[in-house]
Design an enzyme around this catalytic site. Sequence first.
Site, short mmCIF file in Angstrom:
data_model
loop_
_atom_site.label_atom_id
_atom_site.label_comp_id
_atom_site.label_asym_id
_atom_site.label_seq_id
_atom_site.Cartn_x
_atom_site.Cartn_y
_atom_site.Cartn_z
CB SER A 123 124.08 52.48 60.77
OG SER A 123 124.98 53.46 60.53
CE LYS A 143 123.18 55.49 58.15
NZ LYS A 143 124.37 55.32 58.24
CB SER A 184 127.11 51.69 58.30
OG SER A 184 127.44 51.92 59.62
#
Lengths: 512, 515
Positions: free
Chosen positions: A159, A84, A183
């Site tokens: 996210s 990420k 997330s």
Amino acid sequence: MTDLPTDLTRATASALADALAAGTVSSVEVTQAHLDRIAAVDGQVHSYLHVDTEGAIAQAREVDERRRAGESLGALAGVPIAVKDVMTTKGVPTTCGSKMLEGWIPPYDATVVTKLREAGLPILGKTNMDEFAMGSSTEHSAYGPSRNPWDLERIPGGSGGGSSSVLASFQAPLATGTDTGGSIRQPAAVTATVGTKPTYGGVSRYGLVALASSLDQAGPCGRTVLDTALLHAVMGGHDPMDSTSIDAPVPPVVEAARAADVKGMRIGVVKELGGEGYQPGVRARFDESVALLQELGAEVVEVSCPNFEYALAAYYLILPSEASSNLAKFDAMRYGLRVLPEGVDDPSAEQVMAATRDAGFGPEVKRRIILGTYALSSGYYDAYYGSAQKVRALIAQDFDNAYGRVDVLVSPTAPTTAFKLGDKLEDPMAMYLNDIATIPANLAGVPGMSIPSGLADEDGLPAGIQILAPATKDERLYSVGAALEAALVDRWGGPILDRAPALGDAAAVKGA
Amino acid sequence: MSTATADAVMDYDEAMAKFDPVMGLEVHVELHTATKMFCGCPAEFGAEPNSQVCPVCLGLPGALPVVNEKAVESAIRIGLALNCEIAEWCRFARKNYFYPDMPKNFQTSQYDEPIAYNGHLDVELEDGTVYRVEIERAHMEEDTGKSLHIGGATGRIHGADHSLVDYNRAGIPLIEIVTKPMTGAGERAPEVAKAYVSALRDLLRALDVSDVKMEQGSMRCDANVSLRAKAGDPTSPEQLAVPLGTRTETKNVNSLRSVERAVRYEISRHAAILDGGGSILQETRHWHEDTGITTSGRVKSDAEDYRYFPEPDLVPVAPTRELVEALRGTLPENPAARRKRLQSDWGYSDLEMRDVVNAGAVELIEQTVAAGASAGAAKKWWLGEPSRRANAEAQDIVTYAAGLGLTPAHIAELDGLVVSGRLNDSMARQVLDGVLAGEGTPTAVADARGLELVQDDGALEAAVDKVIEANPDVAAKIRDGKLQAAGALIGQVMKEMKGQADAGKARELILAKLQ
């Protein structure tokens, strides 16, 4: 040992790890297969913000050489991974989905990234995310949204929608995530993948660009519970660089995932999570999963957590407060974007800061900075930040009471399946409600996991079930998750992702 | 905006007749720990700009702080030495404001949970009066980077062409020591302020926690001053009952002398405003060492709201009582008590001791005595030429002597040369000049310059005879019992001997021959 599929990208991480250890496949082959897959489908899914082809192949080659030299390697050595974009990677761009950090090349690796490198996982690239991890859809990424491989017009969650869509589109067998309010878990739920938010402090936060320090927790993402456990074991553990890191060994997550046993476990269904506002198809798959757990020998009871109803409100005071301070460092003075104010001849540092922050932050980031600045202001602090901390303590108390009666708690992960891109973009409250079931775990610091529970009848899209355990008892997530997963896969007749539409064909992109 | 013109001031004595001053001092001390407060970078002063930095103290995205345990121990020791209570549990807090020299745009500090609180320090003034300074708190925080404003006349940000920032200082451990309002000092307020900062400096030096070099910024003082109407004797209940006036905070008063001057100036300035019917603006003031005035800085009414909240990246600091007691056991002798002990050991009068203290020569004399000199000789030599020269250079004597390589061992050696009879006083002074000029040790200087008392009694006797013969009148007076007249003859004998004679021996000889 199971044979590997012809298409290496369809294999699980654990199968790849076995084959790599046995020498039937090389890390370069596996890594190259994924790079080829990225080249073929990422134009449609937009999971990656940066693909590090050369770096990934170089790492793969190095692992292969070490293996040939007879070195003893970690369980996942040679299995490629997507990281990420909120985690710093030395020499590789890290943007956090923001224009503010466009072009920034960190001079250091996050501890998690160091651990991945030491364990020999080639890093394929950096995955898309809502700007600074603020959002539930990746629509707040400054570089455009990622798409849900189940329906490219829908969101992949957020996210961490880059990481979830990477897994669901077979562009990597593993990915990292961070979970501040859901997330990791909500993107897993809407893409039929697996994701764990470990106990707060279970995985180092050093090198994670902070959203809300007291809530942020990095964790593993995979397509199976065992894969996720294997990655959890690599990422976790004490880090002297993070004061809030737990000084204890990683819980026995891999053992628990392999044992996959829920016999005699007491499972609590959280009464407050799953009623009004939950899509019927999501609710139906959840109820079936609970019934399955009962069949597997678990004892199921309903548990009330009365203060959970205040969780969202408390969260949206604590998170913006901490974020407003954490994001203050983005000021154009030392790194990242620098914008000069228009029409000012000789701008002061303050004017450059203001112009840069105005240009560099997106609307959701600005909204939360303003909220947080307000909540911390003198005269409002006690009413907002102070009250939110009290709610936080009450929620932790709810968990304590519940865990006095049961070993784990379960709920639907998200109230709905994936919504369409643009549907909730103009309605922050609707967007925030996606995390209604996941936020309590962050406020209390307890671990949580989402695994697929099936497809909702009304739209044929994935739904997820969330499992929550007491702090430091992360292994219980894997016991329950692996047992339920095995029963569900058995019922489905194969992994649920096999039912996702094929990508790579331009016609599959609706409206393209 | 700062005003360039000087404000009106009232004569100090007149101000004191009308008003009662109240002070509050905030002293920032940089700890000389090996590493910074929250990372492993060296905390040394004077390195190449931005050479002692890392992701943590540069505030790079993702970096996290870890508390320096040594700094916490120093903070606790300071708290204990200031007779404070030590918190059983306390947290760091973020002080949020934007400034380019602050990498994270918040300072990690302590807010409502300081590590040490409720203490006091007894301060002795020059005449021996003791004033008790109540300590509000001592808390831990990190220093900011250092801005250097290039161009412009003042070196300040206004008018500068550009600014440079050195982040070496960012993250250096700081302890901020805050007094409670200091009342009751009356007209001696400026003197009390100076004495407090001086005593604090001595204490911190004795604790060996900081370099306490005000000129390098390792100790910095902000002085808050307010006036209230005079209502009687400064310590009277009537006076103490008068509410405090509006204060100003004068920043960065960075020498002992300036502390006294700045407080005195602010008292006179406030007095002029209040006496003219005006009111004091609550603001920060800048002290100008050169002109001896303060100018307006930031007005407090539009001061920033720092939005303090507990630092979520750090866990609470919870020193065990065992640790606190163990640290209490490491405290050095209180400097004031120590001075009393040394004065008694050395047999100095109060006045002599005060001279030594004011000269900053206590440690030098202690070391010189330890190296074998008598206390009297140690004082005589240190407070002579070295002290005079240090004053002329506006340096403290320790720094000055260290700069020249003059050590307590040198002074003890010099004293030894006198005691053994090799040198007389005037020759010893010449030797000291040589040592100060870098010519080597006292013995080496004496050798090189050929300085040595003539030990040949025959030559001395010849010189005495010659002088007596040349001065029959003086000789007659001595014969009549006026022994003080011998001085005139001794002087001439010394002249005959070109200074290289033992004056004591010459006196003995003269008296022996004339009695």
